[in-house]
Design an enzyme around this catalytic site. Sequence first.
Site, short mmCIF file in Angstrom:
data_model
loop_
_atom_site.label_atom_id
_atom_site.label_comp_id
_atom_site.label_asym_id
_atom_site.label_seq_id
_atom_site.Cartn_x
_atom_site.Cartn_y
_atom_site.Cartn_z
N ASP A 150 0.85 -1.19 0.00
CA ASP A 150 0.00 0.00 0.00
C ASP A 150 0.90 1.24 0.00
O ASP A 150 2.11 1.15 0.15
CB ASP A 150 -0.97 -0.03 1.18
CG ASP A 150 -0.28 -0.03 2.52
OD1 ASP A 150 0.92 0.28 2.58
OD2 ASP A 150 -0.93 -0.33 3.53
N ASP A 196 -7.96 -7.32 0.99
CA ASP A 196 -6.98 -7.55 2.06
C ASP A 196 -7.62 -7.11 3.36
O ASP A 196 -8.48 -6.22 3.37
CB ASP A 196 -5.70 -6.72 1.83
CG ASP A 196 -5.89 -5.27 2.27
OD1 ASP A 196 -5.52 -4.93 3.40
OD2 ASP A 196 -6.46 -4.48 1.49
N CYS A 244 -13.12 -28.61 8.49
CA CYS A 244 -11.89 -27.90 8.11
C CYS A 244 -10.69 -28.83 8.22
O CYS A 244 -10.54 -29.57 9.19
CB CYS A 244 -11.69 -26.69 9.04
SG CYS A 244 -10.17 -25.77 8.74
N CYS A 253 -7.42 -27.76 8.15
CA CYS A 253 -6.18 -27.06 8.52
C CYS A 253 -5.52 -27.81 9.69
O CYS A 253 -6.18 -28.59 10.39
CB CYS A 253 -6.47 -25.61 8.90
SG CYS A 253 -7.11 -25.38 10.58
N CYS A 265 -7.39 -27.62 13.10
CA CYS A 265 -8.60 -28.44 13.26
C CYS A 265 -8.30 -29.94 13.18
O CYS A 265 -8.99 -30.74 13.80
CB CYS A 265 -9.63 -28.05 12.20
SG CYS A 265 -10.31 -26.39 12.45
N HIS A 324 -5.67 -21.26 11.26
CA HIS A 324 -7.04 -21.67 10.95
C HIS A 324 -7.79 -20.56 10.21
O HIS A 324 -8.44 -20.81 9.18
CB HIS A 324 -7.82 -22.04 12.22
CG HIS A 324 -9.29 -22.13 11.96
ND1 HIS A 324 -9.88 -23.22 11.36
CD2 HIS A 324 -10.29 -21.21 12.13
CE1 HIS A 324 -11.17 -22.99 11.19
NE2 HIS A 324 -11.44 -21.78 11.66
#
Length: 376
Positions: free
Chosen positions: A93, A267, A305, A307, A310, A336
């Site tokens: 940015d 974002d 999930c 990930c 999890c 996560h």
Amino acid sequence: MTRSFGFTLSATDGRARTGRIDTPRGEIRTPAFMPVGTAATVKAMMPENVRATGADILLGNTYHLMLRPGSDRVARLGGLHKFMNWERPILTDSGGFQVMSLAGLRKLTEEGVKFKSHIDGSVHNLTPERSMEIQAELGSDIVMCFDECPALPADEKRVAESMRLSMRWAQRSRDAFGDRPGHALFGIMQGGLSPELREESAEALRGIGFDGYAIGGLAVGEGQEAMFDVLDYAPGLLPEDQPRYLMGVGKPDDLVGGVKRGVDMFDCVLPSRSGRTGQAFTRRGVVNIKNARHQDDPRPLDESCDCPCCRNYSRAYLHHVMRAKEIISSMLMTWHNLHYYQVLMSEMREAISAGRFDTWEAGFHAERAQGDIEPL
């Protein structure tokens, strides 16, 4: 590997779009969510783990990096990609938003902004030209124009003056950016909640000509309904054949609403910041892992999930390490949340490609409306 910057649309469904942005450092699948690596790090995450969540691109922050460690130092050390061990695309940015929101005493003029660092009180000048110079030293793939973003609510006269100043700065940013093959410069539309000002801003940006276009000045206090009102028309004011980026957004339902209205890139610090404070995003809404109801629960945050958080850890464990302020709590919860966000983007890309975005969206909202699973 492609050597230039380009955008290809592969499918649309209503106003929702999916495609890819090609850069010399790899492709970015759109719609895309960019994790925020403010100070050359996504907090609590290793870069390879951020990539494992499915992220194609990260965001770095010009304001923070110019103050510490300094863009000249990053340049001497081989640029931001090498410095932070992230070889894929990076968007930086311009620093404008942080100057307005974080810096100490600041003086805004036609030339730029003079401000005091929030770190040590040192005085700095940030102009369109200086912002382009800093971002070139960082070596980011996508560079943002220097703009001013007034907080809402603000009266229309103030918003109009700010937008027109940003448009003059956009031209100066374009001139200072010069010719940098393989790097892209995005213009930023401003104009608050006014359709007329948004249209004037978009016309000015199209006249200057950019590689992509951002919708700025939203998610600054106006509320979701007002934001969606702007997004009902704003993306359509921008060129169809270039990426559209909604800056600083947002919650999962903000992303879904943005994609539905034609946005390609997002974002937000929310998934990482929320992870560090015990908030987990799941298909059934937000879970506050600090609540006592989780202390004896052997189940994962989200059974659907996959990930590492999890797959390998229970709600009871996550509750314990969060209450005990153990560092692993930030690591697991952030992983996560970032994974959840990337799965969300992937599902939207698939739904648009298959021409069933509306059906997918209805299911998304219905599942969230159920709320968290019943306590044991």
